[in-house]
Design a protein around this motif. Structure first.
Motif, PDB file in Angstrom:
ATOM      1  N   VAL A 247      -3.146  -4.115  10.089  1.00  0.00           N
ATOM      2  CA  VAL A 247      -4.224  -5.019  10.488  1.00  0.00           C
ATOM      3  C   VAL A 247      -4.970  -4.398  11.664  1.00  0.00           C
ATOM      4  CG1 VAL A 247      -4.806  -7.309  11.342  1.00  0.00           C
ATOM      5  CG2 VAL A 247      -2.968  -7.031   9.654  1.00  0.00           C
ATOM      6  N   ILE A 248      -6.254  -4.125  11.447  1.00  0.00           N
ATOM      7  CA  ILE A 248      -7.100  -3.467  12.445  1.00  0.00           C
ATOM      8  C   ILE A 248      -8.070  -4.496  13.015  1.00  0.00           C
ATOM      9  CG2 ILE A 248      -8.685  -1.575  12.909  1.00  0.00           C
ATOM     10  CD1 ILE A 248      -5.963  -0.648  11.898  1.00  0.00           C
ATOM     11  N   PRO A 249      -7.974  -4.819  14.292  1.00  0.00           N
ATOM     12  CA  PRO A 249      -8.953  -5.747  14.888  1.00  0.00           C
ATOM     13  C   PRO A 249     -10.332  -5.083  14.923  1.00  0.00           C
ATOM     14  CG  PRO A 249      -7.011  -5.478  16.288  1.00  0.00           C
ATOM     15  CD  PRO A 249      -6.961  -4.390  15.279  1.00  0.00           C
ATOM     16  N   SER A 250     -11.237  -5.512  14.060  1.00  0.00           N
ATOM     17  CA  SER A 250     -12.563  -4.904  13.972  1.00  0.00           C
ATOM     18  C   SER A 250     -13.442  -5.723  13.042  1.00  0.00           C
ATOM     19  CB  SER A 250     -12.461  -3.473  13.439  1.00  0.00           C
ATOM     20  OG  SER A 250     -13.731  -2.935  13.188  1.00  0.00           O
ATOM     21  N   SER A 251     -14.710  -5.753  13.349  1.00  0.00           N
ATOM     22  CA  SER A 251     -15.677  -6.381  12.446  1.00  0.00           C
ATOM     23  C   SER A 251     -16.256  -5.375  11.465  1.00  0.00           C
ATOM     24  CB  SER A 251     -16.815  -7.014  13.258  1.00  0.00           C
ATOM     25  OG  SER A 251     -17.526  -6.016  13.961  1.00  0.00           O
ATOM     26  N   GLN A 252     -15.866  -4.120  11.573  1.00  0.00           N
ATOM     27  CA  GLN A 252     -16.418  -3.076  10.710  1.00  0.00           C
ATOM     28  C   GLN A 252     -16.005  -3.304   9.261  1.00  0.00           C
ATOM     29  OE1 GLN A 252     -15.473   0.887  11.972  1.00  0.00           O
ATOM     30  NE2 GLN A 252     -16.702   1.876  10.385  1.00  0.00           N
ATOM     31  N   SER A 253     -16.977  -3.237   8.376  1.00  0.00           N
ATOM     32  CA  SER A 253     -16.699  -3.433   6.953  1.00  0.00           C
ATOM     33  C   SER A 253     -17.347  -2.341   6.102  1.00  0.00           C
ATOM     34  CB  SER A 253     -17.214  -4.807   6.497  1.00  0.00           C
ATOM     35  OG  SER A 253     -18.609  -4.939   6.755  1.00  0.00           O
ATOM     36  N   ASN A 254     -17.799  -1.277   6.744  1.00  0.00           N
ATOM     37  CA  ASN A 254     -18.459  -0.194   6.014  1.00  0.00           C
ATOM     38  C   ASN A 254     -17.930   1.162   6.461  1.00  0.00           C
ATOM     39  OD1 ASN A 254     -21.101  -2.300   6.488  1.00  0.00           O
ATOM     40  ND2 ASN A 254     -20.621  -1.659   4.411  1.00  0.00           N
ATOM     41  N   HIS A 255     -17.820   2.082   5.507  1.00  0.00           N
ATOM     42  CA  HIS A 255     -17.558   3.499   5.772  1.00  0.00           C
ATOM     43  C   HIS A 255     -16.234   3.725   6.492  1.00  0.00           C
ATOM     44  CE1 HIS A 255     -21.682   3.398   4.646  1.00  0.00           C
ATOM     45  NE2 HIS A 255     -22.100   2.950   5.818  1.00  0.00           N
ATOM     46  N   LEU A 256     -15.193   3.068   5.985  1.00  0.00           N
ATOM     47  CA  LEU A 256     -13.865   3.233   6.575  1.00  0.00           C
ATOM     48  C   LEU A 256     -13.111   4.289   5.773  1.00  0.00           C
ATOM     49  CD1 LEU A 256     -13.515  -0.530   7.046  1.00  0.00           C
ATOM     50  CD2 LEU A 256     -13.298   1.077   8.925  1.00  0.00           C
ATOM     51  N   PRO A 257     -12.708   5.394   6.404  1.00  0.00           N
ATOM     52  CA  PRO A 257     -12.134   6.517   5.667  1.00  0.00           C
ATOM     53  C   PRO A 257     -10.688   6.270   5.237  1.00  0.00           C
ATOM     54  CG  PRO A 257     -12.176   7.004   8.010  1.00  0.00           C
ATOM     55  CD  PRO A 257     -12.882   5.693   7.837  1.00  0.00           C
ATOM     56  N   TYR A 258     -10.393   6.730   4.050  1.00  0.00           N
ATOM     57  CA  TYR A 258      -9.011   6.734   3.559  1.00  0.00           C
ATOM     58  C   TYR A 258      -8.173   7.655   4.438  1.00  0.00           C
ATOM     59  CZ  TYR A 258      -5.051   7.825   0.497  1.00  0.00           C
ATOM     60  OH  TYR A 258      -3.802   8.021  -0.022  1.00  0.00           O
ATOM     61  N   GLN A 259      -7.008   7.181   4.866  1.00  0.00           N
ATOM     62  CA  GLN A 259      -6.149   7.957   5.762  1.00  0.00           C
ATOM     63  C   GLN A 259      -4.698   7.964   5.286  1.00  0.00           C
ATOM     64  OE1 GLN A 259      -6.929   7.192  10.053  1.00  0.00           O
ATOM     65  NE2 GLN A 259      -8.614   5.886   9.356  1.00  0.00           N
ATOM     66  N   GLY A 260      -4.519   7.917   3.981  1.00  0.00           N
ATOM     67  CA  GLY A 260      -3.168   7.873   3.443  1.00  0.00           C
ATOM     68  C   GLY A 260      -2.692   9.206   2.915  1.00  0.00           C
ATOM     69  N   ALA A 261      -1.716   9.148   2.012  1.00  0.00           N
ATOM     70  CA  ALA A 261      -1.155  10.354   1.400  1.00  0.00           C
ATOM     71  C   ALA A 261      -2.237  11.081   0.611  1.00  0.00           C
ATOM     72  CB  ALA A 261       0.006   9.966   0.491  1.00  0.00           C
ATOM     73  N   ALA A 262      -2.054  12.377   0.427  1.00  0.00           N
ATOM     74  CA  ALA A 262      -3.058  13.199  -0.250  1.00  0.00           C
ATOM     75  C   ALA A 262      -3.317  12.687  -1.668  1.00  0.00           C
ATOM     76  CB  ALA A 262      -2.585  14.648  -0.299  1.00  0.00           C
ATOM     77  N   LEU A 263      -4.575  12.580  -2.011  1.00  0.00           N
ATOM     78  CA  LEU A 263      -4.967  12.169  -3.355  1.00  0.00           C
ATOM     79  C   LEU A 263      -4.905  13.368  -4.291  1.00  0.00           C
ATOM     80  CD1 LEU A 263      -8.103  10.007  -2.428  1.00  0.00           C
ATOM     81  CD2 LEU A 263      -5.759   9.208  -2.818  1.00  0.00           C
ATOM     82  N   GLU A 264      -4.710  13.097  -5.564  1.00  0.00           N
ATOM     83  CA  GLU A 264      -4.626  14.156  -6.560  1.00  0.00           C
ATOM     84  C   GLU A 264      -5.884  14.173  -7.413  1.00  0.00           C
ATOM     85  OE1 GLU A 264      -1.120  13.607  -8.844  1.00  0.00           O
ATOM     86  OE2 GLU A 264       0.255  14.111  -7.208  1.00  0.00           O
ATOM     87  N   SER A 265      -6.217  15.329  -7.940  1.00  0.00           N
ATOM     88  CA  SER A 265      -7.316  15.422  -8.895  1.00  0.00           C
ATOM     89  C   SER A 265      -7.003  14.591 -10.133  1.00  0.00           C
ATOM     90  CB  SER A 265      -7.547  16.881  -9.299  1.00  0.00           C
ATOM     91  OG  SER A 265      -8.037  17.637  -8.220  1.00  0.00           O
ATOM     92  N   ASN A 266      -8.044  14.042 -10.725  1.00  0.00           N
ATOM     93  CA  ASN A 266      -7.897  13.238 -11.947  1.00  0.00           C
ATOM     94  C   ASN A 266      -6.924  12.085 -11.738  1.00  0.00           C
ATOM     95  OD1 ASN A 266      -8.416  12.549 -14.650  1.00  0.00           O
ATOM     96  ND2 ASN A 266      -6.659  13.736 -15.373  1.00  0.00           N
TER      97      ASN A 266
ATOM     98  N   GLY B 209       0.835  -1.188   0.000  1.00  0.00           N
ATOM     99  CA  GLY B 209       0.000   0.000   0.000  1.00  0.00           C
ATOM    100  C   GLY B 209       0.867   1.233   0.000  1.00  0.00           C
ATOM    101  N   ASP B 210       1.308   1.651  -1.176  1.00  0.00           N
ATOM    102  CA  ASP B 210       2.236   2.783  -1.266  1.00  0.00           C
ATOM    103  C   ASP B 210       1.627   4.068  -0.717  1.00  0.00           C
ATOM    104  OD1 ASP B 210       3.747   0.921  -2.542  1.00  0.00           O
ATOM    105  OD2 ASP B 210       3.359   1.677  -4.548  1.00  0.00           O
ATOM    106  N   LEU B 211       0.331   4.267  -0.964  1.00  0.00           N
ATOM    107  CA  LEU B 211      -0.326   5.474  -0.492  1.00  0.00           C
ATOM    108  C   LEU B 211      -0.923   5.288   0.898  1.00  0.00           C
ATOM    109  CD1 LEU B 211      -2.152   6.616  -3.748  1.00  0.00           C
ATOM    110  CD2 LEU B 211      -0.064   7.544  -2.763  1.00  0.00           C
ATOM    111  N   TRP B 212      -1.412   4.094   1.155  1.00  0.00           N
ATOM    112  CA  TRP B 212      -1.979   3.836   2.474  1.00  0.00           C
ATOM    113  C   TRP B 212      -2.009   2.341   2.750  1.00  0.00           C
ATOM    114  CZ3 TRP B 212      -7.637   3.224   4.136  1.00  0.00           C
ATOM    115  CH2 TRP B 212      -7.735   3.211   5.538  1.00  0.00           C
ATOM    116  N   ASP B 213      -1.419   1.989   3.859  1.00  0.00           N
ATOM    117  CA  ASP B 213      -1.535   0.641   4.403  1.00  0.00           C
ATOM    118  C   ASP B 213      -2.094   0.817   5.814  1.00  0.00           C
ATOM    119  OD1 ASP B 213      -1.270  -1.839   5.581  1.00  0.00           O
ATOM    120  OD2 ASP B 213       0.754  -2.200   4.817  1.00  0.00           O
ATOM    121  N   SER B 214      -3.335   0.435   5.991  1.00  0.00           N
ATOM    122  CA  SER B 214      -3.992   0.649   7.282  1.00  0.00           C
ATOM    123  C   SER B 214      -3.386  -0.190   8.393  1.00  0.00           C
ATOM    124  CB  SER B 214      -5.482   0.338   7.173  1.00  0.00           C
ATOM    125  OG  SER B 214      -5.685  -1.058   7.004  1.00  0.00           O
TER     126      SER B 214
END
Length: 916
Positions: free
Chosen positions: A90-109, A83-88
């Motif tokens: 291993v998160i102990p959790s049963s959550q599988s919905n609505h997990l926010p991206y928390q990596g490097a800034a994304l670019e337009s296009n 995950g060059d931009l984001w490697d979360s």
């Protein structure tokens, strides 16, 4: 036997998604992967998009215990678990919905790849397929293009930003000179290198069609979706890599009026408002294989010419003159010497926002079921189904011949169309033929609600080769299904589904046929639950809520009762409260707390507005009330108790929202406010001597029962009065309007009187749902069956089918189907009922069938969910699951007995219960 076959077929269909796996004990399957509710989206404008995925397993109790999300610009890197931009991690959790991206800034296009790794209850590891998402333009500063058009550089503009009446323009220095003809815009450009990737960001107001090198780009229609253009403008994103060519290219935009540039006859507060002449904005980003990039924009080098649509209007239709077509106008070979330069025009004013909700499309084509020839030169096609869209006709005829299509919901006995329900809308299209072989015509910038289409010709009818009905609506996926052993109930369900489709064209509208087609809040409020059961609605509603928030009156906090539309003051607390009611329903259905955080401040402001209206916590009545009520001598605004009841409901909901958002002070404020409103409500509207509320109508008594406003000591008596009114005073019929028909059903089921709700749902004769669907294929606005025959609001009963007949009930404290209650109601005269919903967790099913003396129940609970199941059985009955008594089945826990039901907790999995 027939019913058994139906249930068996449905059961088989529900299991087919496991059949592709040769190992039936497959443990866990990662299915749909969503970024912002969409699989592989191409137009994300969120800087921190949210990821979700669904899981499936044929092992009961299987669950996710941890996850890891990997995001990279390289697909190969993601395949290698990098995950060059984001490697979360291993998160102990049963959550599988609505997990926010928390990596490097994304670019337009940008173009990005991601996958998820999940771990099950045995710590076994599973990898998903590689998914992708692409960003649109993330910042306003990314736009380099100019708004262009054939209209004036500057135009009159009212102080409010729009004209809602013709008289308003007289106060300006100039008056509006309206040009209703469509406009063609074009430009040429060269791509000197080999093309690697090309994406275009475009919008056109009111509606646009985009062309590249002579071919249409995309399949969106009536684009962009309607908004308050002074606050927000939606733009589309298309990948045009394969349509672009090395060397010379031509790009073209065809513009129609839409809601932006209406004719002066429709400048009315409750119809259309004028924003300006037609205009467009375009930005094409090209990446070459050598690493270079280029941006082509709409600018002063473009040219324009009149288009072939001589007249176009949402309500009245369009006139298309094929003899005015300009062949090859969007190709590089075209000579545009005679075209005029465009003007750089004013910005509409609204923020540019990516059109991430599903676009409006032609979803299907239907074939007429019958043809009438009521008189010479007139032919009428019966489509067999009322719907929103238009007709597509193939024909041959002479140059200059005029072909007219008129659309209607009804027909007279002699075969002529009955246009009564169109009211003032002309709902007509005219096509002038070229006379060059087979010609195909379908409207571009208007749509209609109809079941019948009349075709005439001048001087004569053409040779008609075919007529098709083009069904048009927002392209959301169908996520729910319901069927039962009662054909009337099935007709109501199907009519509701068709009405929901017909009234979802970029926003939830009231009707598709007459001179209205507006986003009335009350209609959307009462149908939101059924809509979210039947269709994938999160982005559709999220877009609509955004428009409501932007349109709030900044000073007072008031919320208008129609959206999208510029702010125009109007009354109707029961309507404007839909903003709060529906946002909470959205959260409960999808479990996405962002919707609450985005709107909580605006809702607080709105509640301050209600505080200002209230006197001793009583809100005055507005002008709508229980619209369509059949109460004798009913007047608009009645029952007068309803606005205060909504005031209480709003406070209750905001207390729950504040709790979710960890706003303890605000939560307590609204808890206290609700208590004070409740006390005032009962003091003013409860008649203690009779245990009736207000005017003792069905709505007046049902609504406080539903909301928990009735003091505990009065609840049974008020309920008894309500039932007496239904059964004895009205012979098992309702007298409720839009709101009451929804909330009376809810109140009855809440107090375990689903039998009375079932009586109402299946009642025949006037007024009833049965009476409606025996005559029409969509739901009507009024029980009298007058006026519109395609209003979805009376389809609110469809939620009862899912929630009560199939028994699927959400848990507010565990939103997004993390926990659910299955509590089906089994009427004596119903053989079976079955419902399936694709939730954010996965597929949930609940169905039952009577087989002799046995009751068979099929329940499927998605992975990461659990359910409390209420099985209709006394203590003396035996309950089996897959051949075993339930006490021997792992994953089933007995909780209690109550009211001839046995209550169990079950983990995820597929269950086959038999009650003997």
């Amino acid at each position: 036997m027939k019913n058994s076959i139906i249930v068996l077929i449905l059961t088989f269909m529900s299991l087919t998604h496991f059949m592709c796996n040769p190992d039936r004990q497959s443990d866990l399957i990662i299915t749909k992967m969503h970024c912002e509710y969409t699989e592989n989206p191409t137009n994300i404008d969120q800087k921190s998009p949210h990821f979700s995925w669904m899981l499936a397993s044929d092992i009961q109790g299987q669950k996710q215990t941890a996850y890891q999300i990997l995001v990279s610009e390289s697909k190969i890197h993601v395949e290698k678990n990098q995950g060059d931009l984001w490697d979360s991690g291993v998160i102990p959790s049963s959550q599988s919905n609505h997990l926010p991206y928390q990596g490097a800034a994304l670019e337009s296009n940008g173009h990005y790849f991601w996958k998820v790794v999940v771990f099950d209850k045995n710590n076994k590891r599973y990898e998903s397929e590689i998914a992708s998402f692409e960003t649109a333009l993330l910042d306003g500063s990314d736009w380099r293009a100019s708004w262009i058009g054939a209209g004036p550089v500057k135009e009159p503009r009212a102080a409010s930003g729009f004209f809602k009446s013709v008289k308003e323009q007289y106060a300006c220095d100039d008056t509006v000179v309206h040009n209703g003809r469509s406009v063609l815009l074009r430009n040429e450009f060269s791509c000197p290198q080999e093309i690697k990737r090309a994406r275009v960001f475009v919008t056109g107001l009111g509606f646009y069609e985009l062309y590249l090198n002579g071919e249409r780009v995309g399949d969106h229609v009536l684009a962009p979706a309607k908004t308050n253009y002074r606050k927000q403008v939606l733009y589309d994103t298309y990948d045009v890599t394969n349509q672009l060519q090395q060397g010379q290219n031509a790009i073209g935009i065809h513009l129609g009026n839409g809601w932006f540039n209406p004719y002066k006859k429709w400048w009315r507060p409750y119809r259309m408002q004028w924003f300006g002449a037609k205009r467009a904005l375009l930005q094409l980003h090209v990446e070459y294989t050598n690493g270079e990039t280029e941006i082509i924009t709409s600018n002063d080098q473009w040219k324009h010419a009149p288009g072939p649509v001589l007249f176009n209007c949402i309500y009245d239709g369009e006139l298309y003159d094929a003899t005015e077509e300009i062949a090859g106008w969007a190709t590089p070979e075209f000579d545009d010497t005679d075209w005029r330069p465009v003007n750089i025009v004013e910005k509409p004013g609204g923020e540019l926002v990516s059109h991430i909700m599903p676009p409006t499309k032609v979803i299907e084509e239907i074939t007429p079921v019958q043809v009438f020839k009521p008189k010479p030169g007139v032919v009428v096609y019966d489509m067999g189904q009322n719907f929103a869209g238009w007709a597509k006709i193939k024909m041959t005829g002479r140059n200059g011949s005029k072909i007219q299509l008129r659309f209607a919901e009804d027909i007279f006995d002699d075969g002529n169309i009955d246009i009564t329900s169109n009211e003032h809308a002309k709902a007509t299209t005219t096509y002038i033929m070229k006379g060059e072989g087979v010609e195909t015509y379908e409207p571009r910038f208007s749509y209609f609600g109809f079941k019948y289409v009349e075709i005439t010709g001048e001087p004569e009818l053409p040779q008609i080769e075919s007529v098709k009905g083009c069904v048009v609506h927002t392209a959301f996926e169908r996520t729910g299904s319901f069927t039962s052993g009662n054909e009337t109930i099935n007709k109501i369900h199907n009519a509701t589904v068709w009405s929901q489709k017909s009234n979802s064209i970029g926003y939830p509208l009231d009707c598709p046929q007459r001179d209205e087609r507006l986003g009335w809040f009350g209609d959307a409020q009462v149908t939101a639950e059924e809509a979210m059961f039947n269709f994938d609605m999160p982005l559709f509603y999220r877009n609509w809520f955004s428009g409501i928030r932007l349109n709030q009156h900044e000073a007072t906090g008031d919320i208008p009762i129609i959206s999208p539309r510029p702010y125009i003051w109007d009354e109707g607390v029961e309507w404007s409260s839909s903003y709060i009611v529906m946002t909470w329903l959205h959260y409960v259905q999808y479990g996405d707390a962002r919707i609450l955080a985005e709107h909580f401040a605006a809702m607080q402001h709105y509640m301050q507005f209600l505080d200002s209206l209230a006197t001793d916590y009583i809100v005055p009545s507005g002008w709508i009330g229980d619209w369509g009520s059949l109460v004798k001598d009913w007047r608009e605004g009645e029952p007068v108790s309803v606005p205060t009841a909504f005031y209480f409901w709003n406070a209750n909901i905001l207390a729950k929202m504040a709790t979710v958002l960890d706003k303890a002070v605000e939560a307590q404020h609204f808890i206290d406010l609700a208590a004070r409103i409740k006390q005032a409500y009962n003091k003013n509207f409860l008649h203690p001597s009779t245990n009736d509320y207000n005017d003792d109508s069905q709505m007046a008594n049902a609504f406080p029962l539903f909301l928990g406003l009735v003091p505990e000591e009065n609840q049974q008596a008020v309920l008894d009065n309500l039932i007496h009114n239904i059964v004895e005073e009205n012979d098992g019929h309702l007298t409720t309007g839009v709101l009451g028909s929804k909330y009376m059903i809810e109140a009855l089921t809440l107090y375990d009187r689903a039998d009375i709700a079932w009586l109402l749902a299946t009642q025949t004769g006037y007024p009833s749902w049965s009476d409606m669907v025996e005559k029409y294929t969509t739901m009507c606005e009024f029980w009298t069956l007058k006026q519109s025959h395609n209003h979805v609001m009376t389809g609110s009963i469809d939620a009862f089918f899912y929630k009560t007949l199939a028994g699927i009930r959400l848990d507010e404290s565990s939103p997004g189907f993390e926990k659910v209650t299955i509590k089906p109601y089994i009427p004596e005269n119903l053989s079976h009922a079955y419902a399936s919903i694709e939730t954010v967790k996965g597929t949930l099913e609940s169905g039952w069938e009577k087989q002799g003396e046995e009751l068979h129940l099929h329940i499927r609970i998605p992975v990461n969910s659990e359910a409390q199941v209420h099985i209709p059985a006394t203590d003396t009955m035996q309950i089996y699951e897959s051949g075993q008594t339930v006490d021997k089945v792992v994953g089933i826990t007995f909780l209690r007995s109550e009211n001839d039901r046995q209550v169990f907790r079950i983990v995820s999995g597929d269950y086959r219960f038999i009650v003997k």
